[in-house]
Enzyme design. Sequence first.
Site, PDB file in Angstrom:
ATOM      1  N   HIS A  62     -16.146  -1.484  -5.186  1.00 36.96           N
ATOM      2  CA  HIS A  62     -17.288  -2.128  -5.203  1.00 36.96           C
ATOM      3  C   HIS A  62     -17.297  -3.768  -5.320  1.00 36.96           C
ATOM      4  O   HIS A  62     -16.864  -4.089  -6.189  1.00 36.96           O
ATOM      5  CB  HIS A  62     -18.983  -1.762  -7.018  1.00 36.96           C
ATOM      6  CG  HIS A  62     -19.841  -1.781  -6.625  1.00 36.96           C
ATOM      7  ND1 HIS A  62     -19.970  -3.388  -6.959  1.00 36.96           N
ATOM      8  CD2 HIS A  62     -20.954  -1.410  -6.389  1.00 36.96           C
ATOM      9  CE1 HIS A  62     -21.838  -3.147  -7.537  1.00 36.96           C
ATOM     10  NE2 HIS A  62     -22.487  -2.213  -6.562  1.00 36.96           N
ATOM     11  N   ASP A  86     -12.556   0.469 -13.463  1.00 39.55           N
ATOM     12  CA  ASP A  86     -14.258   0.626 -13.905  1.00 39.55           C
ATOM     13  C   ASP A  86     -14.535   1.931 -13.138  1.00 39.55           C
ATOM     14  O   ASP A  86     -14.635   2.533 -11.886  1.00 39.55           O
ATOM     15  CB  ASP A  86     -13.611  -0.163 -11.908  1.00 39.55           C
ATOM     16  CG  ASP A  86     -15.878   0.159 -12.428  1.00 39.55           C
ATOM     17  OD1 ASP A  86     -16.636   0.909 -12.584  1.00 39.55           O
ATOM     18  OD2 ASP A  86     -16.517  -0.438 -10.767  1.00 39.55           O
ATOM     19  N   GLN A 120     -19.540   5.056 -12.328  1.00 40.09           N
ATOM     20  CA  GLN A 120     -19.120   5.941 -11.333  1.00 40.09           C
ATOM     21  C   GLN A 120     -18.780   7.144 -12.272  1.00 40.09           C
ATOM     22  O   GLN A 120     -18.930   8.514 -11.809  1.00 40.09           O
ATOM     23  CB  GLN A 120     -18.951   6.376 -10.101  1.00 40.09           C
ATOM     24  CG  GLN A 120     -19.751   5.275  -8.735  1.00 40.09           C
ATOM     25  CD  GLN A 120     -21.441   5.257  -9.214  1.00 40.09           C
ATOM     26  OE1 GLN A 120     -22.017   6.137  -9.409  1.00 40.09           O
ATOM     27  NE2 GLN A 120     -21.669   4.756  -8.859  1.00 40.09           N
ATOM     28  N   LYS A 164     -26.614   4.164 -15.562  1.00 37.55           N
ATOM     29  CA  LYS A 164     -25.703   5.663 -14.732  1.00 37.55           C
ATOM     30  C   LYS A 164     -25.433   7.115 -15.140  1.00 37.55           C
ATOM     31  O   LYS A 164     -24.732   7.680 -15.396  1.00 37.55           O
ATOM     32  CB  LYS A 164     -24.954   5.164 -14.272  1.00 37.55           C
ATOM     33  CG  LYS A 164     -24.606   4.303 -12.464  1.00 37.55           C
ATOM     34  CD  LYS A 164     -23.947   3.503 -11.900  1.00 37.55           C
ATOM     35  CE  LYS A 164     -23.835   1.909 -12.007  1.00 37.55           C
ATOM     36  NZ  LYS A 164     -25.147   1.794 -10.013  1.00 37.55           N
ATOM     37  N   CYS A 189     -23.058  -1.855  -1.569  1.00 36.81           N
ATOM     38  CA  CYS A 189     -22.517  -2.999  -2.409  1.00 36.81           C
ATOM     39  C   CYS A 189     -20.966  -2.521  -1.915  1.00 36.81           C
ATOM     40  O   CYS A 189     -19.462  -2.990  -2.728  1.00 36.81           O
ATOM     41  CB  CYS A 189     -22.316  -3.402  -4.025  1.00 36.81           C
ATOM     42  SG  CYS A 189     -23.938  -3.932  -3.773  1.00 36.81           S
TER      43      CYS A 189
HETATM   44  N1  7TS Z   1     -18.876   0.034 -10.279  1.00 35.09           N
HETATM   45  C1  7TS Z   1     -18.974   0.894  -9.070  1.00 35.09           C
HETATM   46  C2  7TS Z   1     -17.400   1.889  -8.607  1.00 35.09           C
HETATM   47  C3  7TS Z   1     -20.250   1.094  -8.641  1.00 35.09           C
HETATM   48  O1  7TS Z   1     -20.439   1.943  -8.442  1.00 35.09           O
HETATM   49  C4  7TS Z   1     -21.458  -0.098  -9.023  1.00 35.09           C
HETATM   50  C5  7TS Z   1     -22.723   0.128  -9.082  1.00 35.09           C
HETATM   51  C6  7TS Z   1     -20.652  -1.184 -10.144  1.00 35.09           C
HETATM   52  C7  7TS Z   1     -19.750  -1.286 -10.582  1.00 35.09           C
HETATM   53  C8  7TS Z   1     -22.017  -2.042 -10.287  1.00 35.09           C
HETATM   54  O2  7TS Z   1     -22.678  -1.823 -12.124  1.00 35.09           O
HETATM   55  P1  7TS Z   1     -24.044  -2.244 -12.388  1.00 35.09           P
HETATM   56  O3  7TS Z   1     -24.800  -1.585 -13.328  1.00 35.09           O
HETATM   57  O4  7TS Z   1     -23.383  -3.518 -13.371  1.00 35.09           O
HETATM   58  O5  7TS Z   1     -25.107  -3.041 -10.819  1.00 35.09           O
HETATM   59  N2  7TS Z   1     -23.068   1.177  -8.076  1.00 35.09           N
HETATM   60  C9  7TS Z   1     -24.264   0.346  -7.499  1.00 35.09           C
HETATM   61  C10 7TS Z   1     -24.225   1.670  -6.333  1.00 35.09           C
HETATM   62  O6  7TS Z   1     -23.614   2.824  -5.338  1.00 35.09           O
HETATM   63  N3  7TS Z   1     -25.503   1.976  -5.658  1.00 35.09           N
HETATM   64  O7  7TS Z   1     -26.498   1.124  -6.908  1.00 35.09           O
HETATM   65  C11 7TS Z   1     -25.761   0.376  -7.583  1.00 35.09           C
END
Ligand code: 7TS
Length: 412
Positions: free
Chosen positions: A125, A203, A206, A229, A367
């Site tokens: 991401h 990370d 997910q 999430k 992303c």
């Molecule tokens: N890493 C992964 C694998 C992600 O899927 C996401 C967000 C992030 C980092 C960032 O997370 P945040 O909570 O700091 O924003 N992924 C997504 C997505 O797939 N659609 O919207 C956000």
Amino acid sequence: MPNTPDWSAIRKDFPILDQDVHGKRLIYFDNAATSQKPRAVIDALSRYYERDNANVHRGIHELSQRATEGYEGARERTAKFINAPKSCEIIFTRGTTEGINLVANSWGGANLKSGDVILLTEMEHHSNIVPWQLLAQRTGAKLRYVSVTGDDGLLDLSQLDPLMRPDVKLFAFNQVSNTLGTVNPAKELCAKARALGITTLVDAAQSIGHMPVDVQDIGCDFLVFSGHKMCGPTGIGVLWGREELLEKMPPWQGGGDMISSVDFFESRWNTLPHKFEAGTPDISGPIALHAAMDYLDAIGRDKIFAHDQELAAYAYNRLKEIPHLRTFGPASGRSGLVSFVLPEVHAHDVVTLADHRGLALRGGHHCNQPLMRKLKVNSTARASFYFYNTMDEIDRMIEILAEIQQYFSRGS
Ligand code: 7TS
């Protein structure tokens, strides 16, 4: 499976799902972006604001003590949730993105120099790419990538040995890809890195709400995730790091709570975890996250993972019935999401027409722009599931996609 949860009863814990959108029953398949929240989490938030709200770590009065107990209790719960050896290793952040930026700025600034290499994968991401690019610009370090094999979305593990040369200081990768649904062998990757003295960051954005995650079993040095999430609220996330690394790292942000004493020209830092939590933190966030962790564990994360995989495998196989539809990610063993492209139809059109039928998908680059370029697409449509979704909803998605395909083929 023995003790199979009653998924349809569990679905009723999510008030938001009981609504129509554009006159059609809502089908929420955008869980990889953010999950919905069960009543228990919504109640924990309002209970905190109705009864206990006060600032933490600074008041002797009753409400401040309750708020502090709730906040620090959530830290202990989080340590248990990921099997961290100590609760002082849990740093509350705004989310995955902030956790990675904290490590890049603090650990990276102190440990990387010109010529050092940060190893990433092509399926990261943006939040696990851009902070490292910024760090590389500041320090003269370089980035190197483990390739993705192609549409089947696996890491090319045959490259690992040649890529992990002595100049590699950090290996950062996701446990589950948000676009491909690939589940990466985090334990194996960390073991390889560890044997070569390479620091690892996982990370878990997910994976955290979808499978058991145990930092000691994985054997990583840092692990980051977002509460939103995994049934928790937005604005709260977690960085876990090994105590001996966190101890040596300089603070990232300065302010109240992160100091033990301040003079006009110099200051001393507070102990872990407070050294990394400057200013009034999000207090209700960890308290509601605590409720989300209890909620997920009452169901069982192993059961959630099995159910997610069943939904994803069913969706993947049914999507394959649609002529010429291209899917991304592994044919088996995938996590609960499927990305796809309908020939001749832009993903945004798929998502817009699906929305008119009550189906929430996500379309775009997710992303993952470098990965999209590698796969030679601008965007994909993505259906991402959680345990409250059903096979019937997937059947309805397939009907909707067939309608959309027909609509576009009529026009051509
Ligand atoms: N890493 C992964 C694998 C992600 O899927 C996401 C967000 C992030 C980092 C960032 O997370 P945040 O909570 O700091 O924003 N992924 C997504 C997505 O797939 N659609 O919207 C956000």
